[in-house]
Write a protein that holds these residues in place. Structure first.
Motif, PDB file in Angstrom:
ATOM      1  N   LEU A   1       0.822  -1.321   0.288  1.00 54.01           N
ATOM      2  CA  LEU A   1      -0.082  -0.042  -0.022  1.00 54.01           C
ATOM      3  C   LEU A   1       0.849   1.222   0.037  1.00 54.01           C
ATOM      4  CD1 LEU A   1      -2.914   1.318  -0.070  1.00 54.01           C
ATOM      5  CD2 LEU A   1      -2.715   0.888   2.685  1.00 54.01           C
ATOM      6  N   GLY A   2       0.475   2.205  -1.039  1.00 50.19           N
ATOM      7  CA  GLY A   2       1.237   3.404  -0.797  1.00 50.19           C
ATOM      8  C   GLY A   2       2.531   3.625  -1.562  1.00 50.19           C
ATOM      9  N   ASP A   3       2.858   2.322  -2.004  1.00 52.35           N
ATOM     10  CA  ASP A   3       4.482   2.242  -2.620  1.00 52.35           C
ATOM     11  C   ASP A   3       4.285   2.005  -4.233  1.00 52.35           C
ATOM     12  OD1 ASP A   3       6.962   1.620  -3.643  1.00 52.35           O
ATOM     13  OD2 ASP A   3       7.101  -0.288  -2.559  1.00 52.35           O
ATOM     14  N   PRO A   4       4.482   3.129  -4.935  1.00 52.82           N
ATOM     15  CA  PRO A   4       4.227   3.359  -6.343  1.00 52.82           C
ATOM     16  C   PRO A   4       5.328   2.043  -7.175  1.00 52.82           C
ATOM     17  CG  PRO A   4       5.541   5.117  -5.855  1.00 52.82           C
ATOM     18  CD  PRO A   4       5.098   4.494  -4.500  1.00 52.82           C
ATOM     19  N   ALA A   5       6.252   1.468  -6.414  1.00 51.80           N
ATOM     20  CA  ALA A   5       7.155   0.639  -7.181  1.00 51.80           C
ATOM     21  C   ALA A   5       6.826  -0.635  -6.912  1.00 51.80           C
ATOM     22  CB  ALA A   5       8.432   0.777  -6.615  1.00 51.80           C
ATOM     23  N   SER A   6       5.647  -1.079  -6.120  1.00 47.71           N
ATOM     24  CA  SER A   6       5.309  -2.378  -5.591  1.00 47.71           C
ATOM     25  C   SER A   6       4.909  -2.955  -6.947  1.00 47.71           C
ATOM     26  CB  SER A   6       4.141  -1.884  -4.336  1.00 47.71           C
ATOM     27  OG  SER A   6       3.669  -3.488  -4.298  1.00 47.71           O
ATOM     28  N   PRO A   7       4.609  -4.426  -6.920  1.00 46.80           N
ATOM     29  CA  PRO A   7       4.332  -5.047  -7.939  1.00 46.80           C
ATOM     30  C   PRO A   7       2.820  -4.705  -7.952  1.00 46.80           C
ATOM     31  CG  PRO A   7       5.873  -6.307  -6.758  1.00 46.80           C
ATOM     32  CD  PRO A   7       5.694  -5.109  -5.986  1.00 46.80           C
ATOM     33  N   VAL A   8       2.238  -4.889  -9.225  1.00 47.22           N
ATOM     34  CA  VAL A   8       0.656  -4.601  -9.447  1.00 47.22           C
ATOM     35  C   VAL A   8       0.036  -5.924  -8.968  1.00 47.22           C
ATOM     36  CG1 VAL A   8      -0.994  -4.212 -11.012  1.00 47.22           C
ATOM     37  CG2 VAL A   8       0.903  -2.630 -10.916  1.00 47.22           C
TER      38      VAL A   8
END
Length: 96
Positions: free
Chosen positions: A72-79
């Motif tokens: 949550l809130g991490d734009p680099a996190s996997p979709v």
């Protein structure tokens, strides 16, 4: 979702596709898991899985897809892709 009703969701978690029916207040939700990451379960496979759980897609409804993230809130996190559809208990027809 149109009006009060039941909602099924499907997502890929830990490399496996899983469909479940959201039952608020229930300790456990009915669920079915495919033993694969690819391909995405077909419409027919999803309908069969829902039927095994005792549900069917509500008339006039179709699967909708949304995008989320693993962190949550991490734009680099996997979709994470999540599909959802309105469902109803499976109609059983038989002798009266």
């Amino acid at each position: 979702m149109s009006g009060p009703g039941l909602r099924a969701q499907m997502a890929n978690s830990r490399g496996l596709w899983r469909v479940y029916v959201v039952l608020f207040g229930a300790a456990e939700w009915p669920a079915f898991e495919w033993e694969r990451a690819e391909p995405v379960p077909t419409l027919a496979e999803r309908a069969q899985a829902l039927a095994r759980l005792g549900y069917q897609i509500a008339p006039g409804c179709c699967w909708e897809w949304i995008e989320d993230s693993e962190v949550l809130g991490d734009p680099a996190s996997p979709v994470v892709l999540i599909a959802a559809v309105d469902v109803q208990p499976l109609t059983v027809w038989g002798p009266e």
